[in-house]
Design a protein around this motif. Structure first.
Motif, PDB file in Angstrom:
ATOM      1  N   GLU A 180       9.539  -3.954  -5.699  1.00  0.00           N
ATOM      2  CA  GLU A 180       9.443  -4.872  -4.572  1.00  0.00           C
ATOM      3  C   GLU A 180       8.538  -4.284  -3.505  1.00  0.00           C
ATOM      4  N   PRO A 181       7.876  -5.140  -2.734  1.00  0.00           N
ATOM      5  CA  PRO A 181       7.080  -4.623  -1.618  1.00  0.00           C
ATOM      6  C   PRO A 181       7.962  -3.838  -0.653  1.00  0.00           C
ATOM      7  N   GLY A 182       7.412  -2.747  -0.140  1.00  0.00           N
ATOM      8  CA  GLY A 182       8.133  -1.963   0.850  1.00  0.00           C
ATOM      9  C   GLY A 182       8.830  -0.727   0.321  1.00  0.00           C
ATOM     10  N   ILE A 183       8.812  -0.513  -0.982  1.00  0.00           N
ATOM     11  CA  ILE A 183       9.424   0.704  -1.519  1.00  0.00           C
ATOM     12  C   ILE A 183       8.621   1.915  -1.067  1.00  0.00           C
ATOM     13  N   PHE A 184       7.307   1.776  -1.087  1.00  0.00           N
ATOM     14  CA  PHE A 184       6.391   2.824  -0.623  1.00  0.00           C
ATOM     15  C   PHE A 184       5.508   2.257   0.475  1.00  0.00           C
ATOM     16  N   GLU A 185       5.034   3.154   1.336  1.00  0.00           N
ATOM     17  CA  GLU A 185       4.095   2.785   2.390  1.00  0.00           C
ATOM     18  C   GLU A 185       2.933   3.769   2.349  1.00  0.00           C
ATOM     19  N   LEU A 186       1.726   3.247   2.504  1.00  0.00           N
ATOM     20  CA  LEU A 186       0.535   4.078   2.625  1.00  0.00           C
ATOM     21  C   LEU A 186      -0.077   3.762   3.990  1.00  0.00           C
ATOM     22  N   GLU A 187       0.060   4.700   4.914  1.00  0.00           N
ATOM     23  CA  GLU A 187      -0.450   4.522   6.267  1.00  0.00           C
ATOM     24  C   GLU A 187      -1.794   5.230   6.386  1.00  0.00           C
ATOM     25  N   VAL A 188      -2.867   4.435   6.496  1.00  0.00           N
ATOM     26  CA  VAL A 188      -4.226   4.965   6.518  1.00  0.00           C
ATOM     27  C   VAL A 188      -4.753   4.947   7.960  1.00  0.00           C
TER      28      VAL A 188
ATOM     29  N   VAL B 260      -1.159   8.763   4.695  1.00  0.00           N
ATOM     30  CA  VAL B 260       0.165   9.309   4.403  1.00  0.00           C
ATOM     31  C   VAL B 260       0.955   8.312   3.563  1.00  0.00           C
ATOM     32  N   LEU B 261       1.336   8.777   2.390  1.00  0.00           N
ATOM     33  CA  LEU B 261       2.165   8.013   1.477  1.00  0.00           C
ATOM     34  C   LEU B 261       3.599   8.445   1.711  1.00  0.00           C
ATOM     35  N   ARG B 262       4.502   7.470   1.864  1.00  0.00           N
ATOM     36  CA  ARG B 262       5.911   7.830   2.095  1.00  0.00           C
ATOM     37  C   ARG B 262       6.839   6.780   1.505  1.00  0.00           C
TER      38      ARG B 262
ATOM     39  N   PHE C  61      -2.494   0.682  -4.548  1.00  0.00           N
ATOM     40  CA  PHE C  61      -2.600   0.165  -3.188  1.00  0.00           C
ATOM     41  C   PHE C  61      -3.965  -0.487  -3.026  1.00  0.00           C
ATOM     42  N   ASP C  62      -3.980  -1.725  -2.551  1.00  0.00           N
ATOM     43  CA  ASP C  62      -5.211  -2.452  -2.307  1.00  0.00           C
ATOM     44  C   ASP C  62      -5.786  -1.977  -0.976  1.00  0.00           C
ATOM     45  N   LEU C  63      -7.033  -1.523  -0.988  1.00  0.00           N
ATOM     46  CA  LEU C  63      -7.682  -0.976   0.202  1.00  0.00           C
ATOM     47  C   LEU C  63      -8.630  -1.973   0.864  1.00  0.00           C
ATOM     48  N   ALA C  64      -8.563  -3.240   0.472  1.00  0.00           N
ATOM     49  CA  ALA C  64      -9.507  -4.238   0.968  1.00  0.00           C
ATOM     50  C   ALA C  64      -9.491  -4.366   2.490  1.00  0.00           C
ATOM     51  N   GLU C  65      -8.359  -4.119   3.126  1.00  0.00           N
ATOM     52  CA  GLU C  65      -8.248  -4.280   4.578  1.00  0.00           C
ATOM     53  C   GLU C  65      -8.572  -3.004   5.354  1.00  0.00           C
ATOM     54  N   VAL C  66      -8.857  -1.911   4.652  1.00  0.00           N
ATOM     55  CA  VAL C  66      -9.187  -0.651   5.331  1.00  0.00           C
ATOM     56  C   VAL C  66     -10.628  -0.738   5.811  1.00  0.00           C
TER      57      VAL C  66
ATOM     58  N   SER D 165      15.910  16.972  -3.301  1.00  0.00           N
ATOM     59  CA  SER D 165      16.557  15.670  -3.162  1.00  0.00           C
ATOM     60  C   SER D 165      16.648  15.214  -1.713  1.00  0.00           C
ATOM     61  N   THR D 166      16.405  16.130  -0.782  1.00  0.00           N
ATOM     62  CA  THR D 166      16.444  15.753   0.633  1.00  0.00           C
ATOM     63  C   THR D 166      15.066  15.422   1.178  1.00  0.00           C
ATOM     64  N   GLY D 167      14.040  15.481   0.329  1.00  0.00           N
ATOM     65  CA  GLY D 167      12.692  15.136   0.756  1.00  0.00           C
ATOM     66  C   GLY D 167      12.054  16.252   1.546  1.00  0.00           C
ATOM     67  N   PRO D 168      11.101  15.978   2.404  1.00  0.00           N
ATOM     68  CA  PRO D 168      10.663  14.623   2.738  1.00  0.00           C
ATOM     69  C   PRO D 168       9.901  14.002   1.577  1.00  0.00           C
ATOM     70  N   PHE D 169       9.961  12.713   1.472  1.00  0.00           N
ATOM     71  CA  PHE D 169       9.269  11.979   0.420  1.00  0.00           C
ATOM     72  C   PHE D 169       7.987  11.414   1.014  1.00  0.00           C
TER      73      PHE D 169
END
Length: 158
Positions: free
Chosen positions: A143-151, A39-41, A25-30, A90-94
């Motif tokens: 592809e973009p959007g498989i994972f999200e890192l909300e900082v 939170v990674l999800r 994950f590129d943190l340049a915009e943080v 298998s039910t997460g949460p992921f």
């Protein structure tokens, strides 16, 4: 090419050898400041077999690397680096919080948060595929959007 963790990805892999995957994950915009959470999800989890029953917890662990190559497969994790339990069933949460990893990268002037995902066990030796896979449509496409890192950051003072 795909984001897979588990064992017996295909018949050409040796029995019991596991696979893991890496994210950057590129943190340049943080903005500068104190990381409250990161939170990674993913809402894009799929499975083959019973990876959580047979191999344990899927963890995300902090690692740093300059270039993606096969040398990463056995590369050590970052000493004292952050890790978290991303999924236990298998039910997460992921999802999990990797605020420490993001804060360390920012403090070190390192532009990226980089993670390795793997299970407690590389394989279970039963000859059956046990995989956690993450994809949107095609399991072999990152592809973009498989994972999200909300900082979330408390900005640095004046």
């Amino acid at each position: 090419t795909g984001l897979f963790a588990g064992d017996n990805l295909n018949p050409s892999f040796p029995e019991g050898d596991g696979v893991h995957f890496f994210l950057t994950f590129d943190l340049a915009e943080v903005p500068p400041g104190s990381v409250v959470s990161a939170v990674l999800r993913s809402a894009n989890a799929h499975e083959s077999g019973a990876p959580y029953d047979d191999l344990g917890t899927l963890s995300a662990s902090e690692i740093r690397f300059d270039a993606f190559s096969s040398a990463l497969w056995d590369a050590p994790l970052l000493a004292g680096g952050a890790s978290c339990d991303f999924a236990t069933s298998s039910t997460g949460p992921f999802e999990c919080d990797l605020g420490d990893a993001v804060q360390r990268s920012l403090d070190d002037g390192y532009r990226y948060a980089q993670l390795r995902f793997d299970f407690d066990l590389a394989g279970d030796g039963d000859g059956s595929q046990d995989l956690a896979s993450f994809y949107l449509g095609d399991p072999n496409q990152n592809e973009p959007g498989i994972f999200e890192l909300e900082v979330v950051v408390v900005p640095a003072g004046p």
